[in-house]
Design a protein around this motif. Structure first.
Motif, PDB file in Angstrom:
ATOM      1  N   ALA A  19      87.668  -2.184 106.873  1.00 55.84           N
ATOM      2  CA  ALA A  19      87.577  -3.561 107.631  1.00 55.84           C
ATOM      3  C   ALA A  19      87.727  -3.493 109.017  1.00 55.84           C
ATOM      4  O   ALA A  19      87.078  -3.868 109.993  1.00 55.84           O
ATOM      5  CB  ALA A  19      88.357  -4.731 106.968  1.00 55.84           C
ATOM      6  N   HIS A  45      81.197  -3.593 104.838  1.00 61.18           N
ATOM      7  CA  HIS A  45      82.087  -4.355 105.697  1.00 61.18           C
ATOM      8  C   HIS A  45      82.691  -5.317 104.792  1.00 61.18           C
ATOM      9  O   HIS A  45      83.870  -5.702 105.158  1.00 61.18           O
ATOM     10  CB  HIS A  45      81.336  -4.917 106.824  1.00 61.18           C
ATOM     11  N   HIS A  49      86.935  -5.980 103.654  1.00 63.00           N
ATOM     12  CA  HIS A  49      87.648  -7.110 103.817  1.00 63.00           C
ATOM     13  C   HIS A  49      88.312  -7.538 102.580  1.00 63.00           C
ATOM     14  O   HIS A  49      89.371  -8.037 102.338  1.00 63.00           O
ATOM     15  CB  HIS A  49      87.078  -8.234 104.254  1.00 63.00           C
ATOM     16  N   ALA A  58      86.213 -11.991 105.575  1.00 66.14           N
ATOM     17  CA  ALA A  58      84.871 -11.725 104.523  1.00 66.14           C
ATOM     18  C   ALA A  58      83.852 -13.132 104.575  1.00 66.14           C
ATOM     19  O   ALA A  58      82.871 -12.862 104.952  1.00 66.14           O
ATOM     20  CB  ALA A  58      85.357 -11.466 103.373  1.00 66.14           C
TER      21      ALA A  58
END
Length: 197
Positions: A19, A45, A49, A58
């Motif tokens: 993250a 990505h 998170h 997120a």
């Protein structure tokens, strides 16, 4: 765009760093004014998170993803489905979202690691919240079938009552701080006094 840090983190299974690496890369690219929407690893990505249990970040990332990406990349939507279930505290739904998508080779290791981590978190939650719980509920929390869930908790010392289909939770022993022996404290005091004088 140089994704070598991200690639290295994925290869070394340093999933807790993903993250931050993605956030830093996104800031660098944005600062340079480069358009990156199509090639950005949004699913990874988001999963980064989710892995570190940063659901707020997120959510913000999900909201910033262009609609065209959401429509053209089903893995991004699948990653967010896990995030949604976490947000709603739908423990069984988290497991369904994990197992309900055919993850890319790139994401498989990260999703598997998160699944294992989440199962451990749920076990700790059960351990702290229950003294008895049904096999069915345990299976939902752990994302397993009832036999696997029963075997999992039996290995942790829990007790099963086959007649009622209930499990008795075995609490972990509470670790207490060792008390310092007064005579040891006296000797230490005398030693320090001797050193100072």
């Amino acid at each position: 765009m140089d994704f070598s840090l991200l690639t290295d983190a994925m290869a070394s299974k340093s999933y807790g760093k993903i993250a931050d690496i993605c956030n830093d890369l996104m800031l660098q690219v944005s600062a340079q004014g480069i358009a990156f929407q199509e090639e950005w690893p949004y699913a990874i990505h988001l999963l980064g998170h989710i892995y570190i249990d940063d659901i707020n970040s997120a959510r913000f990332l999900w909201k910033s993803i262009p609609s065209a990406i959401k429509e053209s990349q089903p893995e991004v939507v699948a990653a967010w489905k896990i995030g949604q279930r976490l947000w709603m505290r739908d423990h069984a739904g988290v497991h369904e979202a994990i197992h309900g998508f055919d993850w890319s080779q790139e994401a498989q290791g990260l999703v598997a690691a998160f699944s294992e981590l989440y199962t451990k978190r749920m076990f700790q939650l059960l351990l702290s919240a229950y003294s008895t719980i049904s096999i069915q509920d345990t299976a939902l929390f752990l994302g397993m079938n009832e036999d696997d869930a029963t075997n999992y908790v039996l290995q942790q010392g829990w007790i099963v009552d086959p007649a009622s289909r209930m499990l008795t939770v075995k609490k972990q022993p509470i670790v207490t701080d060792q008390k310092l022996d007064p005579s040891k404290l006296q000797r230490l005091t005398e030693y320090v006094f001797h050193l100072e004088h």
